[in-house]
Design a protein around this motif. Structure first.
Motif, PDB file in Angstrom:
ATOM      1  N   ARG A   1       0.825  -1.213   0.000  1.00  0.00           N
ATOM      2  CA  ARG A   1       0.000   0.000   0.000  1.00  0.00           C
ATOM      3  C   ARG A   1       0.855   1.257   0.000  1.00  0.00           C
ATOM      4  NH1 ARG A   1      -2.567  -1.381   4.035  1.00  0.00           N
ATOM      5  NH2 ARG A   1      -1.463  -0.222   5.666  1.00  0.00           N
ATOM      6  N   GLU A   2       1.901   1.260   0.824  1.00  0.00           N
ATOM      7  CA  GLU A   2       2.741   2.449   0.934  1.00  0.00           C
ATOM      8  C   GLU A   2       3.587   2.664  -0.322  1.00  0.00           C
ATOM      9  OE1 GLU A   2       2.656   4.718   3.348  1.00  0.00           O
ATOM     10  OE2 GLU A   2       0.967   3.577   4.153  1.00  0.00           O
ATOM     11  N   LEU A   3       4.080   1.601  -0.919  1.00  0.00           N
ATOM     12  CA  LEU A   3       4.849   1.752  -2.150  1.00  0.00           C
ATOM     13  C   LEU A   3       3.966   2.297  -3.272  1.00  0.00           C
ATOM     14  CD1 LEU A   3       7.077  -1.464  -2.169  1.00  0.00           C
ATOM     15  CD2 LEU A   3       7.742   0.853  -1.526  1.00  0.00           C
ATOM     16  N   ALA A   4       2.734   1.835  -3.341  1.00  0.00           N
ATOM     17  CA  ALA A   4       1.801   2.356  -4.352  1.00  0.00           C
ATOM     18  C   ALA A   4       1.571   3.848  -4.142  1.00  0.00           C
ATOM     19  CB  ALA A   4       0.479   1.591  -4.295  1.00  0.00           C
ATOM     20  N   ASN A   5       1.423   4.269  -2.893  1.00  0.00           N
ATOM     21  CA  ASN A   5       1.233   5.687  -2.598  1.00  0.00           C
ATOM     22  C   ASN A   5       2.450   6.521  -2.992  1.00  0.00           C
ATOM     23  OD1 ASN A   5      -1.297   5.166  -1.532  1.00  0.00           O
ATOM     24  ND2 ASN A   5      -0.566   5.038   0.583  1.00  0.00           N
TER      25      ASN A   5
ATOM     26  N   GLY B   1       4.241   5.926  -5.634  1.00  0.00           N
ATOM     27  CA  GLY B   1       4.411   5.860  -7.076  1.00  0.00           C
ATOM     28  C   GLY B   1       5.392   4.797  -7.524  1.00  0.00           C
ATOM     29  N   ILE B   2       5.673   3.828  -6.665  1.00  0.00           N
ATOM     30  CA  ILE B   2       6.584   2.739  -6.990  1.00  0.00           C
ATOM     31  C   ILE B   2       5.769   1.541  -7.466  1.00  0.00           C
ATOM     32  CG2 ILE B   2       8.279   1.117  -6.041  1.00  0.00           C
ATOM     33  CD1 ILE B   2       9.160   3.347  -4.136  1.00  0.00           C
ATOM     34  N   THR B   3       6.086   1.049  -8.649  1.00  0.00           N
ATOM     35  CA  THR B   3       5.286   0.015  -9.295  1.00  0.00           C
ATOM     36  C   THR B   3       5.703  -1.380  -8.831  1.00  0.00           C
ATOM     37  OG1 THR B   3       5.097   1.412 -11.249  1.00  0.00           O
ATOM     38  CG2 THR B   3       4.573  -0.927 -11.523  1.00  0.00           C
ATOM     39  N   VAL B   4       4.713  -2.220  -8.555  1.00  0.00           N
ATOM     40  CA  VAL B   4       4.951  -3.630  -8.235  1.00  0.00           C
ATOM     41  C   VAL B   4       4.181  -4.457  -9.256  1.00  0.00           C
ATOM     42  CG1 VAL B   4       4.711  -5.479  -6.525  1.00  0.00           C
ATOM     43  CG2 VAL B   4       5.262  -3.139  -5.785  1.00  0.00           C
ATOM     44  N   GLU B   5       4.917  -5.038 -10.196  1.00  0.00           N
ATOM     45  CA  GLU B   5       4.282  -5.780 -11.285  1.00  0.00           C
ATOM     46  C   GLU B   5       3.676  -7.090 -10.812  1.00  0.00           C
ATOM     47  OE1 GLU B   5       5.373  -7.231 -15.856  1.00  0.00           O
ATOM     48  OE2 GLU B   5       6.849  -6.191 -14.628  1.00  0.00           O
ATOM     49  N   TRP B   6       4.368  -7.763  -9.892  1.00  0.00           N
ATOM     50  CA  TRP B   6       3.889  -9.049  -9.387  1.00  0.00           C
ATOM     51  C   TRP B   6       3.704  -8.963  -7.878  1.00  0.00           C
ATOM     52  CZ3 TRP B   6       8.899 -10.230 -12.090  1.00  0.00           C
ATOM     53  CH2 TRP B   6       8.703 -10.344 -13.478  1.00  0.00           C
ATOM     54  N   GLU B   7       2.452  -8.926  -7.429  1.00  0.00           N
ATOM     55  CA  GLU B   7       2.192  -8.910  -5.994  1.00  0.00           C
ATOM     56  C   GLU B   7       2.669 -10.222  -5.394  1.00  0.00           C
ATOM     57  OE1 GLU B   7      -1.782  -9.305  -3.397  1.00  0.00           O
ATOM     58  OE2 GLU B   7      -1.605  -7.379  -4.464  1.00  0.00           O
ATOM     59  N   PRO B   8       3.520 -10.167  -4.377  1.00  0.00           N
ATOM     60  CA  PRO B   8       4.063 -11.409  -3.826  1.00  0.00           C
ATOM     61  C   PRO B   8       3.003 -12.223  -3.101  1.00  0.00           C
ATOM     62  CG  PRO B   8       4.754  -9.538  -2.501  1.00  0.00           C
ATOM     63  CD  PRO B   8       4.054  -8.972  -3.703  1.00  0.00           C
TER      64      PRO B   8
ATOM     65  N   ALA C   1       9.328   4.753 -12.828  1.00  0.00           N
ATOM     66  CA  ALA C   1       8.331   5.824 -12.923  1.00  0.00           C
ATOM     67  C   ALA C   1       8.589   6.963 -11.950  1.00  0.00           C
ATOM     68  CB  ALA C   1       6.927   5.246 -12.682  1.00  0.00           C
ATOM     69  N   LEU C   2       9.651   6.881 -11.172  1.00  0.00           N
ATOM     70  CA  LEU C   2       9.936   7.940 -10.204  1.00  0.00           C
ATOM     71  C   LEU C   2      10.420   9.205 -10.916  1.00  0.00           C
ATOM     72  CD1 LEU C   2      11.730   5.910  -7.378  1.00  0.00           C
ATOM     73  CD2 LEU C   2       9.353   6.677  -7.463  1.00  0.00           C
ATOM     74  N   PRO C   3      10.339  10.343 -10.248  1.00  0.00           N
ATOM     75  CA  PRO C   3      10.767  11.608 -10.878  1.00  0.00           C
ATOM     76  C   PRO C   3      12.259  11.606 -11.178  1.00  0.00           C
ATOM     77  CG  PRO C   3      10.369  11.926  -8.536  1.00  0.00           C
ATOM     78  CD  PRO C   3       9.849  10.565  -8.866  1.00  0.00           C
ATOM     79  N   GLN C   4      12.649  12.412 -12.175  1.00  0.00           N
ATOM     80  CA  GLN C   4      14.073  12.548 -12.489  1.00  0.00           C
ATOM     81  C   GLN C   4      14.781  13.307 -11.354  1.00  0.00           C
ATOM     82  OE1 GLN C   4      15.633  13.218 -16.333  1.00  0.00           O
ATOM     83  NE2 GLN C   4      13.607  13.243 -17.279  1.00  0.00           N
ATOM     84  N   PRO C   5      16.025  12.943 -11.070  1.00  0.00           N
ATOM     85  CA  PRO C   5      16.841  11.955 -11.797  1.00  0.00           C
ATOM     86  C   PRO C   5      16.674  10.525 -11.304  1.00  0.00           C
ATOM     87  CG  PRO C   5      18.172  13.003 -10.138  1.00  0.00           C
ATOM     88  CD  PRO C   5      16.825  13.667 -10.055  1.00  0.00           C
ATOM     89  N   LEU C   6      15.764  10.291 -10.336  1.00  0.00           N
ATOM     90  CA  LEU C   6      15.613   8.941  -9.794  1.00  0.00           C
ATOM     91  C   LEU C   6      15.258   7.935 -10.875  1.00  0.00           C
ATOM     92  CD1 LEU C   6      13.614   9.657  -6.506  1.00  0.00           C
ATOM     93  CD2 LEU C   6      16.046   9.211  -6.736  1.00  0.00           C
TER      94      LEU C   6
ATOM     95  N   ILE D   1      11.867   7.272   2.444  1.00  0.00           N
ATOM     96  CA  ILE D   1      11.832   7.238   0.986  1.00  0.00           C
ATOM     97  C   ILE D   1      10.888   8.314   0.464  1.00  0.00           C
ATOM     98  CG2 ILE D   1      11.136   5.848  -1.008  1.00  0.00           C
ATOM     99  CD1 ILE D   1      12.030   3.381   0.590  1.00  0.00           C
ATOM    100  N   GLY D   2       9.768   8.503   1.168  1.00  0.00           N
ATOM    101  CA  GLY D   2       8.818   9.538   0.764  1.00  0.00           C
ATOM    102  C   GLY D   2       9.424  10.921   0.799  1.00  0.00           C
ATOM    103  N   VAL D   3      10.254  11.198   1.799  1.00  0.00           N
ATOM    104  CA  VAL D   3      10.927  12.498   1.886  1.00  0.00           C
ATOM    105  C   VAL D   3      11.817  12.706   0.662  1.00  0.00           C
ATOM    106  CG1 VAL D   3      12.647  13.814   3.173  1.00  0.00           C
ATOM    107  CG2 VAL D   3      10.835  12.613   4.397  1.00  0.00           C
ATOM    108  N   MET D   4      12.545  11.666   0.286  1.00  0.00           N
ATOM    109  CA  MET D   4      13.455  11.788  -0.844  1.00  0.00           C
ATOM    110  C   MET D   4      12.689  12.003  -2.149  1.00  0.00           C
ATOM    111  SD  MET D   4      16.303   9.095  -2.210  1.00  0.00           S
ATOM    112  CE  MET D   4      15.054   7.899  -2.593  1.00  0.00           C
ATOM    113  N   ILE D   5      11.631  11.221  -2.356  1.00  0.00           N
ATOM    114  CA  ILE D   5      10.847  11.354  -3.594  1.00  0.00           C
ATOM    115  C   ILE D   5      10.185  12.726  -3.652  1.00  0.00           C
ATOM    116  CG2 ILE D   5       8.838  10.478  -4.842  1.00  0.00           C
ATOM    117  CD1 ILE D   5       9.562   7.692  -3.860  1.00  0.00           C
ATOM    118  N   LYS D   6       9.679  13.202  -2.530  1.00  0.00           N
ATOM    119  CA  LYS D   6       9.058  14.533  -2.500  1.00  0.00           C
ATOM    120  C   LYS D   6      10.052  15.603  -2.898  1.00  0.00           C
ATOM    121  CE  LYS D   6       6.551  17.699   0.564  1.00  0.00           C
ATOM    122  NZ  LYS D   6       6.012  17.914   1.946  1.00  0.00           N
TER     123      LYS D   6
END
Length: 517
Positions: free
Chosen positions: A388-392, A394-401, A413-418, A494-499
């Motif tokens: 749930r938190e990774l989806a919030n 913007g981190i994609t999970v192709e195969w739910e474990p 899909a993360l913002p540049q330069p990430l 991680i959210g702080v960094m992406i923001k």
């Protein structure tokens, strides 16, 4: 001019050291001397002026370079930035390949008190003590072989000092064969497959890279066409959390039997399933031997335990949450277990004798049932939180474990330069992991998070395969093995960094220029 060029070359070499392709996945040989010359600029962060400089360190040319596995690489990077221990309160360790080891809600208690008799100070048999081997055989027969004529006995079990020791014994006992393997898969397979000269590693590559598991029809085609003698795989799969089971797992076992291929099944996560159909006692299900949580093993589909070439590696490390015990086992035909015992006599000398005794109560079937229910309940809660938190974020999970305690996540899909760094292999002069997997992501966003870069799972034994266009380049593996506070801290940081990067986007090239000049 020459001095400036030399300085620039030195900087490029130091930055190249961060590039996982150059450091760990080269498709050409690299000497220890060359590796020691390529130094990480982070080495200077805690440098002691009294210590010898890198140039004065001995090269030991008689040794080959031994690369760290993914977890050790990520952890060692973090240690250069102050990470001290697994429970370090300032860090979120989402890279560890081990589960939390403390008590779980609703789990049975574990008594670790014992008196060690003088006789137990002697070496144990390299096959393990008989009592534990009998318990392991009972476990497989009770869970996976009820009403089958062919049953495992203690002679079908070889106790080993850890899963990697078990795999090494198996590799040492194999003859001159091709051994198939999948990617992505467990990082330690790279060295295990490349260590013995008799073995020729052979990658089994998916036609459709968007399929997490290879269909059994394709597996038969590739295994037969390559003339494989053995196949090594983790099931459930590390790092994707996907599982071969039911008819597909049955077909894999049948194909191995028909083609005479040793199927080497790493089943260390076989208790970590979250999609079982039985009802948890906590939700009103029966709390007795009639109601077992879902577990999966290839042992279910073995016809004759002494003839089918199915070798299972498992142990207390993950399913019993006791990585420090280093008590594991290999289950297979009696003749193969005899070979593995012989291999142990010159490889590792056998497992710890007192801890084998201490493990006996943990192998009681009622304990295993109750402990597995508690494990699945707790780890499913952590999995759902992290998904749930990774989806919030913007981190994609192709195969739910559906199993394990890992999430194979796509960061492109993360913002540049990430995102840029995880869509394409970086330029040679740019640190691959400096933006996300690196412990100190940048001077502007020093988030103390540890994760494992995906390229480590694109295993490449003996560096014979060119993987500069690796399909794993834009992935990382998140672990929800740690306790919940660790995960909460990780997603927050991680959210702080992406923001930050959402509001300060710049190209990867500009970031590299600003960071390294």
């Amino acid at each position: 001019m020459a001095s400036a060029e030399a300085s620039r070359e030195k900087m490029m070499r130091r930055n190249t050291a961060h590039d996982l392709f150059a450091q760990f996945h080269r498709h050409r040989a690299i000497s220890v001397r060359a590796m020691s010359a390529i130094k990480d600029e982070d080495d200077n962060l805690h440098e002691d002026e009294n210590q010898p400089s890198p140039e004065s360190e001995p090269s030991f040319d008689m040794f080959r370079n031994v690369a760290r596995t993914g977890v050790l690489y990520a952890t060692s990077r973090a240690q250069r930035h102050g990470f001290k221990r697994l429970d370090d309160p300032e860090w979120a360790n989402m890279g560890q390949g081990a589960p939390e080891t403390g008590p779980l809600p609703g789990a049975p208690s574990r008594d670790f008190h014992m008196n060690i008799e003088d006789a137990e100070l002697e070496y144990a048999s390299t096959a393990g003590i008989r009592e534990l081997r009998e318990k392991v055989a009972e476990y497989y027969n009770a869970l996976y072989r009820q009403e089958k004529e062919s049953q495992y006995s203690f002679e079908n079990v070889c106790v080993v000092p850890g899963g990697r020791a078990g795999l090494t014994r198996v590799m040492a006992a194999l003859g001159s064969v091709q051994v198939g393997y999948f990617t992505p898969d467990y990082t330690a397979y790279q060295e295990a497959l490349g260590l013995f000269s008799r073995i020729t590693p052979s990658p089994l590559l998916h036609i459709n890279m968007h399929e997490a598991l290879m269909k059994s029809e394709e597996f038969r085609f590739q295994a037969a066409g390559r003339g494989l003698g053995a196949v090594l795989l983790s099931n459930p799969a590390n790092p994707t959390g996907q599982s071969l089971e039911g008819e597909e797992l049955k077909n894999y076992v049948m194909i191995a039997r028909e083609l005479g291929i040793a199927l080497l099944m790493d089943e260390f996560y076989s208790h970590y399933y979250y999609d079982g159909e039985t009802l948890d006692p906590a939700d009103g299900g029966a709390d007795d031997n009639t109601n077992w949580p879902k577990t999966v093993s290839s042992a279910t589909y073995v016809e004759d335990v002494n003839e089918d070439p199915i070798i299972i590696v498992n142990g207390l490390t993950k399913n019993w949450r006791l990585p420090g015990f280093r008590i594991c086992w290999v289950v297979g035909p009696k003749k193969i277990c005899e070979m593995l015992s012989s291999a142990g006599s010159f490889l590792d000398g056998g497992a710890n004798a007192p801890l084998q005794k201490l493990a006996l109560p943990l192998m009681d079937m009622d304990f295993i049932r109750r402990d597995t229910w508690a494990l699945q309940r707790h780890f499913k809660m952590k999995r759902d939180f992290l998904l749930r938190e990774l989806a919030n974020l913007g981190i994609t999970v192709e195969w739910e474990p559906t199993s394990t305690f890992y999430i194979w996540a796509n960061l492109s899909a993360l913002p540049q330069p990430l995102g840029t760094f995880f869509r394409h292999p970086p330029p040679a002069s740019i640190s691959f992991d400096m933006l996300f997997a690196r412990a100190n992501c940048s001077s502007l966003t020093p988030q103390k998070v540890i994760i494992v870069p995906g390229v480590f799972f694109d295993i490449n034994p003996r560096h014979t395969r060119t993987i500069r266009k690796s399909k794993c380049i834009h992935f990382v593996r998140f672990s929800y093995g740690p306790a919940m506070p660790n995960l909460e801290k990780g997603v927050q940081q991680i959210g702080v960094m992406i923001k930050y990067w959402k509001s300060h986007q710049e190209s990867a090239e500009q970031y590299a220029h600003d960071t390294f000049g």
